[in-house]
Design an enzyme around this catalytic site. Structure first.
Site, PDB file in Angstrom:
ATOM      1  N   ARG A   1      32.025  49.647  -7.022  1.00  0.00           N
ATOM      2  CA  ARG A   1      31.246  50.858  -6.708  1.00  0.00           C
ATOM      3  C   ARG A   1      31.797  51.583  -5.487  1.00  0.00           C
ATOM      4  NH1 ARG A   1      25.655  47.904  -6.518  1.00  0.00           N
ATOM      5  NH2 ARG A   1      27.115  46.310  -5.835  1.00  0.00           N
TER       6      ARG A   1
ATOM      7  N   HIS B   1      33.938  54.362 -12.686  1.00  0.00           N
ATOM      8  CA  HIS B   1      33.267  55.649 -12.578  1.00  0.00           C
ATOM      9  C   HIS B   1      34.303  56.668 -12.104  1.00  0.00           C
ATOM     10  CE1 HIS B   1      30.232  58.566 -12.146  1.00  0.00           C
ATOM     11  NE2 HIS B   1      30.207  58.552 -10.837  1.00  0.00           N
TER      12      HIS B   1
ATOM     13  N   LYS C   1      19.677  60.562 -10.612  1.00  0.00           N
ATOM     14  CA  LYS C   1      19.254  59.730  -9.477  1.00  0.00           C
ATOM     15  C   LYS C   1      19.711  60.361  -8.170  1.00  0.00           C
ATOM     16  CE  LYS C   1      21.563  55.704  -8.510  1.00  0.00           C
ATOM     17  NZ  LYS C   1      21.927  54.309  -8.807  1.00  0.00           N
TER      18      LYS C   1
HETATM   19  C1  R5P Z   1      25.440  52.493  -9.662  1.00  0.00           C
HETATM   20  O1  R5P Z   1      25.415  53.617 -10.119  1.00  0.00           O
HETATM   21  C2  R5P Z   1      25.125  51.333 -10.529  1.00  0.00           C
HETATM   22  O2  R5P Z   1      25.333  51.663 -11.880  1.00  0.00           O
HETATM   23  C3  R5P Z   1      23.688  50.853 -10.356  1.00  0.00           C
HETATM   24  O3  R5P Z   1      22.799  51.858 -10.792  1.00  0.00           O
HETATM   25  C4  R5P Z   1      23.400  50.532  -8.928  1.00  0.00           C
HETATM   26  O4  R5P Z   1      24.399  49.716  -8.390  1.00  0.00           O
HETATM   27  C5  R5P Z   1      22.057  49.837  -8.828  1.00  0.00           C
HETATM   28  O5  R5P Z   1      21.802  49.564  -7.483  1.00  0.00           O
HETATM   29  P1  R5P Z   1      20.360  49.140  -7.014  1.00  0.00           P
HETATM   30  O6  R5P Z   1      19.896  48.056  -7.915  1.00  0.00           O
HETATM   31  O7  R5P Z   1      20.580  48.673  -5.605  1.00  0.00           O
HETATM   32  O8  R5P Z   1      19.493  50.348  -7.085  1.00  0.00           O
END
Ligand code: R5P
Length: 289
Positions: free
Chosen positions: A87, A122, A183
């Protein structure tokens, strides 16, 4: 030959080959000693080491990979069902390290190949640019099969744009509709998700799909929005359940129903077995292919 790092033995045992442990002894001062007892001279070795909570694992892994080469292994593949740091694929703020290529430049030269499950691709769109001979296993068939067994009339929902690839694949295999929300993340545990428009799919059970649950605030924020619209408790299916402290509680508080994840990371929710798909990817191609 399969070599399993501590904690990876039960997954490694189902990958179809003799499994030998990589011993990692922790000295009282926090340094570690790596020992490989198997005779690896001339062998093709798959080193299974999933990389959740990675920092204490990485130095022993570097030592093990270099040692295998010194001991005469003919081919070394890293099997990291969860590949960490993907990420951090960009410098989001001035001065930040870009971890994904750093990890690859640290481990890549020590191996002849990498096998992993749904890496967080990504802004980096392919592992080829980072790793030697990467093989990506997709968990979507396993996730879709679990949902087919546990949820009637699902509507698959991705909590953010980055989840679109996983949601689309699972929904396609399950033959069910899907939608993706937006988000906004303001901090590690501070996440907002847009209100979904569900009018097109009355009567369906929402199933949130994401590749990673870390703090689980992304899933929780999406679930809370769904509950505000009066949906039944949404199910959550996740590839890698990293589950930082407080994650499970956040999901309960948000009114989530069933939660399931694969066993790329061992968590109370890892009821979806990735071993068959992983074993398939590791198997040598049939004669003549
Ligand atoms: C990032 O876009 C990933 O796909 C997940 O949505 C993210 O890592 C989730 O993180 P958390 O559980 O801390 O919200």
């Amino acid at each position: 030959m399969i070599l399993a790092f501590p904690g990876n033995g039960s997954l490694a045992a189902r990958l179809g080959g003799p499994v030998h442990p990589v011993h990692v002894h922790q000295f009282p001062d926090g340094e570690s000693l790596v020992r490989i007892e198997a005779d690896v001279q001339g062998a093709c070795v798959d080193v299974v080491c999933t990389l959740d909570r990675p920092d204490p694992k990485l130095f022993p892994l570097v030592v093990a990979l270099r040692t295998l080469r010194e001991l005469g292994a003919a081919r070394i593949r890293l099997v990291a069902p969860y590949l960490c740091y993907m990420r951090q694929d960009r410098r989001f703020h001035p001065g930040e390290g870009v971890s994904a290529p750093v990890l690859a430049s640290m481990l890549g030269p020590l191996v002849d190949g990498l096998v992993t499950v749904d890496p967080h691709l990504h802004r980096i769109t392919s592992l080829d640019t980072l790793w030697p001979r990467p093989v990506v296993v997709h968990a979507a068939p396993a996730l879709a099969a679990w949902v087919a067994e546990h949820v009637r009339d699902p509507l698959f929902i991705g909590p953010d744009e980055e989840s679109a690839q996983w949601v689309g694949a699972v929904a396609h295999l399950a033959g069910a509709p899907s939608t993706v929300l937006r988000k906004e993340r303001r901090g590690d545990r501070d996440v907002d998700v847009s209100l979904p428009d569900l009018d097109r799919w009355p009567g369906r059970t929402p199933v949130l799909v994401d590749d990673i649950a870390s703090t689980a605030r992304t899933l929780a924020a999406a679930a809370a929005q769904l509950r505000r619209l009066g949906t039944p408790p949404p199910a959550c299916v996740v590839v890698h359940a990293l589950f930082a402290e407080g994650a499970a509680e956040a999901l309960v508080e948000a009114g989530v129903g069933l939660v399931a994840s694969t066993n790329t990371v061992i968590a109370p929710t890892s009821v979806i077995d990735i071993a068959p798909l992983l074993a398939q990817a590791l198997a040598p191609p049939p004669e003549g292919v």
